[in-house]
Design a protein around this motif. Structure first.
Motif, short mmCIF file in Angstrom:
data_model
loop_
_atom_site.label_atom_id
_atom_site.label_comp_id
_atom_site.label_asym_id
_atom_site.label_seq_id
_atom_site.Cartn_x
_atom_site.Cartn_y
_atom_site.Cartn_z
N ARG A 1 32.43 29.15 19.88
CA ARG A 1 33.24 28.66 21.00
C ARG A 1 33.87 29.81 21.76
N PHE B 1 27.54 20.47 23.23
CA PHE B 1 28.94 20.33 23.60
C PHE B 1 29.79 21.19 22.67
N TYR C 1 39.95 26.12 21.82
CA TYR C 1 40.03 24.77 22.42
C TYR C 1 40.33 24.74 23.90
N ALA C 2 40.10 25.81 24.62
CA ALA C 2 40.31 25.74 26.06
C ALA C 2 38.99 25.53 26.80
N LEU C 3 37.88 25.44 26.06
CA LEU C 3 36.63 25.07 26.72
C LEU C 3 36.75 23.61 27.12
N PHE C 4 36.04 23.22 28.19
CA PHE C 4 36.06 21.82 28.58
C PHE C 4 35.12 21.05 27.66
N PRO C 5 35.67 20.15 26.82
CA PRO C 5 34.83 19.51 25.81
C PRO C 5 33.78 18.57 26.41
N TRP C 6 33.99 18.10 27.64
CA TRP C 6 33.04 17.16 28.25
C TRP C 6 31.89 17.90 28.95
N MET C 7 31.95 19.21 28.98
CA MET C 7 30.87 19.97 29.60
C MET C 7 30.08 20.67 28.51
N LYS D 1 32.21 20.66 20.79
CA LYS D 1 32.56 20.12 19.46
C LYS D 1 31.49 20.42 18.41
#
Lengths: 267, 282
Positions: free
Chosen positions: A145, A136, A90-96, A138
């Protein structure tokens, strides 16, 4: 940057104290460790042994109370792309999108657009995530991920790769395939890797050297070199012998951790 | 083949659900109509739904017959009283909301981003925030007189605080791990703020905008009852003076439809901007 064989990462007398006065907690106490360029080192220990604290000191997120970390010939003062980090999930930028996550670090470096596109495409290929490039995070499984997270870190071209329990949340099969992927990448790109884990098996499977740490205050209990040839067979008798030795060492610390926890509850 | 079947099945399910959803309102309308038609309820107090509908159509229709010499067909089509009122209300909501949100957003980003500025401004904000925008009416009239200025003032005030509070908390509660990851990648200053903190705060900010426009829509009706002589709020209050209960209800229905349209529009924008967000597919 450095020739193979010279120290790439020097940890000199590093201590870290959290809090102050009566609630002081000594997380790290006088850690000395020298890591050679191209080496794969695992930091192993139970919760509260300071392995993540040490990694954060190397990354520059939380500087040591005393002592210093020298990386790539310079003392660490701030976080930077010369010590690329792969975090827990969960350290990926979810909006990118996947591609945007990987190219973000390159855009900050002001690398020409054409070069970024080519580099991202190579990394997508290498980590076998090409078909996810416009998705994305998610929409991706945990394993996918972490492949993206590794690609994002590799894009920085840093000689050092810091990994904070990156495969901790994955199922056993996904975990093994990512470990193999990581070893392949390590050999191909000649990275110096510091890998935090609490899995004994994982550390023996991956590391050149395992640094076993003690529970509070975090010190180095023992440094165990692993000279098994790769690919390592987890069922081989030598693997199992090492696993037993390490298991005993880590369990001693685990018992201290549990005792401490019980005492805290009693107070 | 299966895809087509599946879509057909899906369509049937939607149709069935819509049908189920209409049962209660339709029954209610029939009972209401029967009660007023039978003279059980005074139509002056509560007019029959059919009468409300007729009034609504009359309210919607142009006042004059179409004359090409006077205006274009489209202008004529919207020359009725209702389109004028609705448009006036929409302009006030959009304008007031634009002013309120336009001031709250940068202030909120600043307060969320700088601890020092937050400490400086927060006591004042906490003091002013609990005052409902309606309570500003006397001051608004004193300062701006009657007409559009006090209306815009009140509406923008209504939109201001929800946007401000949500923007602040959005920026302040950005997950530390995103900031660490970004700093590790070399981001700092404006890049860190614009490309990491701002997008991470977007879900909160959009919630604030949605609540803000909802409050603006409430305040516009009140403001129109007090300060101006057109708009939906003015019209339903005017209708009361003539005891036109059918027109009051027709106006209320229009207000409801408009509110629904605004909320649906905001929802669409939300869904698009947050298409990356967990739990945003359906």
């Amino acid at each position: 940057m450095n020739d193979l064989g010279s120290p790439q990462l020097q940890i000199e007398g590093v201590s870290k104290v959290f809090g102050s006065g009566g609630t002081e907690v000594v997380a790290l106490n006088d850690i000395n460790l020298s890591i050679t360029a191209g080496e794969f080192v695992c930091l192993l220990g139970p919760s509260g042994c300071g392995k993540s604290t040490l990694l954060n000191a190397i990354a520059g997120f939380s500087l040591p109370t005393c002592g210093r970390v020298v990386a790539n010939g310079a003392e660490v003062a701030v976080p930077g792309p010369d010590r690329a980090m792969v975090f827990q999930e969960y350290a990926l930028f979810p909006w990118m999108t996947v591609a945007a996550n990987i190219s973000f670090g390159l855009e900050i470096k002001k690398i020409p657009k054409a070069e970024i596109i080519e580099k991202v495409s190579t990394l997508l290929e290498k980590l076998q995530i090409k078909e996810f490039s416009d998705r994305f995070p998610k929409d991706l499984s945990g394993g996918m991920r972490q492949r993206v997270a590794i690609a994002r870190a590799l894009a920085l071209d840093s000689p050092i790769l810091l990994m904070d329990e990156p495969f901790g949340a994955l199922d056993a099969l996904t975990r093994r395939s990512l470990q193999e992927e990581l070893l392949r990448i390590w050999m191909e790109f000649k990275k110096t890797i510091v890998f935090v884990t609490h899995s004994i098996e994982e550390s023996i499977y991956l590391a050149d050297r395992i640094v076993v740490m003690t529970f509070r205050p975090g010190t180095i209990k023992q440094v165990v070199p692993i000279d098994l040839p790769r690919p390592r067979d987890v069922a081989s008798s030598r693997f199992i012998t090492i696993q037993k030795q390490l298991s005993q060492m880590v369990m001693e610390e685990q018992m201290r951790f549990q005792k401490d926890e019980a005492e805290h509850l009693r107070v | 083949m299966t895809d087509k079947n599946g879509r057909l099945k899906n369509g049937m399910a939607i149709f069935k659900r819509t049908l189920q959803g209409t049962i209660v309102p339709v029954v209610l309308l029939i009972v209401w109509e029967a009660l007023t038609q039978s003279g059980f309820i005074n139509p002056q107090i509560l007019p029959a739904p059919s009468q409300v509908l007729l009034k609504w159509i009359a309210y919607l229709k142009p006042l004059e017959p179409y004359d090409p010499a006077n205006m274009s067909y489209l202008a004529w089509l919207f020359s009725g009283e209702l389109p004028h009122d609705a448009l006036a209300s929409i302009i006030r909501v959009v304008g007031g909301f634009g002013i309120g949100a336009g001031l709250a957003l940068p202030l909120g980003l600043l307060m969320g981003g700088s601890a020092r500025f937050y400490q400086l401004m927060n006591p004042l904000v906490q003091l002013l925030r609990p005052i409902p925008p309606i309570a500003y009416i006397p001051l608004a009239i004193l300062w701006f007189g009657l007409g559009n200025p006090p209306a815009f003032f009140l509406i923008s005030l209504g939109a201001f605080f929800p946007v401000l509070m949500n923007t602040i908390s959005g920026v302040r509660t950005v997950d530390e791990i995103y900031i660490r990851a970004a700093r590790n990648l070399g981001a700092s200053g404006a890049t860190l703020f614009l490309r990491v903190i701002l997008p991470a705060a977007t879900p909160h900010i959009l919630t604030g905008l949605r609540v803000g426009i909802g409050v603006a829509f409430i305040v516009v009706i009140v403001a129109e009852m007090i300060a101006v002589n057109n708009g939906l709020g003015f019209r339903i209050l005017e209708a009361r003076e003539f005891m036109w209960s059918d027109k009051i209800i027709a106006g209320m229905i229009t207000i409801g439809l408009l509110g629904l349209a605004i909320d649906t529009g905001m929802d669409r924008i939300n869904r698009y901007l947050l298409r990356w967000h967990r739990g945003m597919d359906q």
